[in-house]
Structures are given as structure tokens and as C-alpha cells.
Enzyme design. Structure first.
Site, PDB file in Angstrom:
ATOM      1  CE  LYS A  84      26.115 -15.011  22.707  1.00 36.66           C
ATOM      2  NZ  LYS A  84      25.806 -15.751  21.539  1.00 36.66           N
TER       3      LYS A  84
HETATM    4  O1  G3P Z   1      23.152 -16.826  20.135  1.00 38.46           O
HETATM    5  C1  G3P Z   1      22.186 -17.308  20.739  1.00 38.46           C
HETATM    6  C2  G3P Z   1      20.642 -17.469  20.425  1.00 38.46           C
HETATM    7  O2  G3P Z   1      20.226 -16.616  19.793  1.00 38.46           O
HETATM    8  C3  G3P Z   1      20.338 -18.875  20.205  1.00 38.46           C
HETATM    9  O3  G3P Z   1      19.227 -19.436  19.512  1.00 38.46           O
HETATM   10  O4  G3P Z   1      17.306 -20.690  18.423  1.00 38.46           O
HETATM   11  O5  G3P Z   1      19.523 -21.634  19.528  1.00 38.46           O
HETATM   12  O6  G3P Z   1      17.560 -20.790  20.834  1.00 38.46           O
HETATM   13  P1  G3P Z   1      18.311 -20.523  19.682  1.00 38.46           P
END
Ligand code: G3P
Length: 233
Positions: A84
Site C-alpha cells: 500500500k
Molecule cells: O484502511 C483505510 C481505511 O479504510 C480507513 O478507514 O475509518 O480510518 O477512515 P477510517
């Protein structure tokens, strides 16, 4: 549509895999930090042992060279590791280079269609638009997913649209409607997808009716049971 779990928690991954619904895993540095000082590479090994599908492991370098050496190291852990990289100029350079070496890249922290176009042109295997974080600042995260799907379809680009930062079931439903290739979600959201109060209510009613009918015809049920046993023998 593939379902990924957005977690680095091994128990959640085990539970999700046991449901038969998990096609892959995405992690990020914040999710790994939540696991409390684990050795990152060993942790990725442990995740890859639980999941046959793609497992995203995020680089933490900001410069292309650093991303390349981290990316090569992570990709060597298992064939299902996807590196990533962030959507920056250095990240795009690293994406192009890693892709040319046969290493698949998930370009993360995408917040605009323009960024998604660049990721596809750099050869990314996945683009991760962050829905919830756009909603948080009053922008429309789902519209971003719709735009990216439309643009990628126009050119038949192979980069898969991986809807990320999913916060609730409606995000999953709407990304499916938009034609995203993958939805990555917290384990809690996967559990929420299963539940419906009318399913629980209906099940309670069916079982209550069944128990009533069994207790009102005890002889008939004993005979039925005997017949079943005879057939099985
Ligand atoms: O892995 C990236 C992602 O899905 C982050 O989610 O909830 O931290 O914005 P969030």
C-alpha cells in the site's frame, strides 16, 4: 464484489474467515498500532496464514526509495501481499516501479477522481477512495466511488476500485450499487450487514409456533421420529 476486512486484529480476521465472507484484508499503520507493538512483518505473516486473498501492507516511508525498499520487503513475505503506497508524487513513482517488478500496489488515501486517474496510469492494482473521511468533512464519499468506477469503465482500466473508510452498511450497499470491485470494512460493519430485526423476530415466531405444535401433538411427533429413524437405518 469482493469483501475485505479493514483490520489488523487476528481474532476479527479468524471470525470473518469462519463466516466464509472474507476475500482479503487491508491494514494501515493506525490499525496495526491498535494491536499494541506487534512486529509488523511477523504480523503480516500471521494474517497471510489466515487469509488466502490479498493482504494490503502499508509503507511508512515518504520518499520513493524508502517505499521501494519497504515494498520489496513486504512483497517477499507472501505472494498475496499487496503493497500500500500513499497517493503522493513519491507514492506514484513507487507504484510505477513496484508494478514493473511484478509487485501489486494498492494506492491509498485517494480523495479525488483526479488522484484516481493518476493511480490507474501508474499501474496500481487497487485504488482506495476513502468514503467516510470525505463524508466527515461534508463532501460526498460515495460520489467519488461512482466517479472513479465511471472513469475506469470508460477506458477499461484494470485497476480495481477498493472502497475504503467504510463506516456503516449503507456505504457497502451504495458502493455495490456503484459497481466498486471491493468494499473493505471494519468487522463490526460486516456483522451489521447480517443483522435485521425482522429476521430475529421472524425466527423467534417460527420457533415458538414449532414448539407449540410439537407440545400439542406429542404422540404424532414420536411416531414421526420413529419413521425417520427407520428410514435412516
Ligand atoms: O484502511 C483505510 C481505511 O479504510 C480507513 O478507514 O475509518 O480510518 O477512515 P477510517
Amino acid at each position: 464484489m469482493k469483501f475485505f476486512l479493514d483490520t489488523a486484529n487476528l481474532n476479527e480476521i479468524r471470525e470473518g474467515v469462519s463466516l466464509g465472507l472474507v476475500d482479503g484484508i487491508t491494514t494501515n499503520p493506525s490499525l496495526v498500532a491498535k494491536e499494541g507493538g506487534v512486529d509488523f512483518k511477523q504480523h503480516v505473516v500471521a494474517i497471510c496464514e489466515l487469509v488466502a486473498g490479498d493482504v494490503s501492507a502499508e509503507v511508512t516511508s515518504l520518499d520513493t526509495e524508502g517505499m521501494l525498499s519497504e515494498g520489496r520487503e513486504y512483497a517477499a513475505i507472501a505472494p498475496n501481499v499487496v503493497v500500500k503506497c500513499p497517493l503522493t508524487a513519491d507514492g506514484l513513482r513507487a507504484t510505477r516501479q513496484l508494478t514493473s517488478e511484478g509487485i501489486r500496489v494498492n494506492v491509498t488515501l485517494c480523495f479525488s477522481p483526479a488522484q484516481a486517474i493518476l493511480a490507474a496510469k501508474a499501474g496500481a492494482a487497487y485504488i482506495s477512495p476513502f468514503i467516510g473521511r470525505l463524508d466527515d468533512i461534508g463532501q460526498n464519499g460515495l460520489e467519488l466511488v461512482r466517479d472513479i468506477v465511471e472513469i475506469y469503465n470508460n477506458y477499461n482500466w484494470k485497476t480495481e476500485v477498493l472502497a475504503a473508510s467504510i463506516r456503516h452498511p449503507i456505504h457497502v450497499i451504495e458502493t455495490a450499487r456503484a459497481g466498486a470491485d471491493v468494499a473493505t470494512m471494519p468487522f463490526k460493519v460486516m456483522q451489521q450487514l447480517i443483522k435485521h430485526p425482522l429476521t430475529d423476530k421472524g425466527l423467534d415466531q417460527f420457533l415458538a409456533d414449532w414448539r407449540k405444535s410439537v407440545s400439542s401433538k406429542p404422540d404424532q411427533n414420536v411416531n414421526l421420529l420413529k419413521e425417520v429413524v427407520n428410514v435412516r437405518q
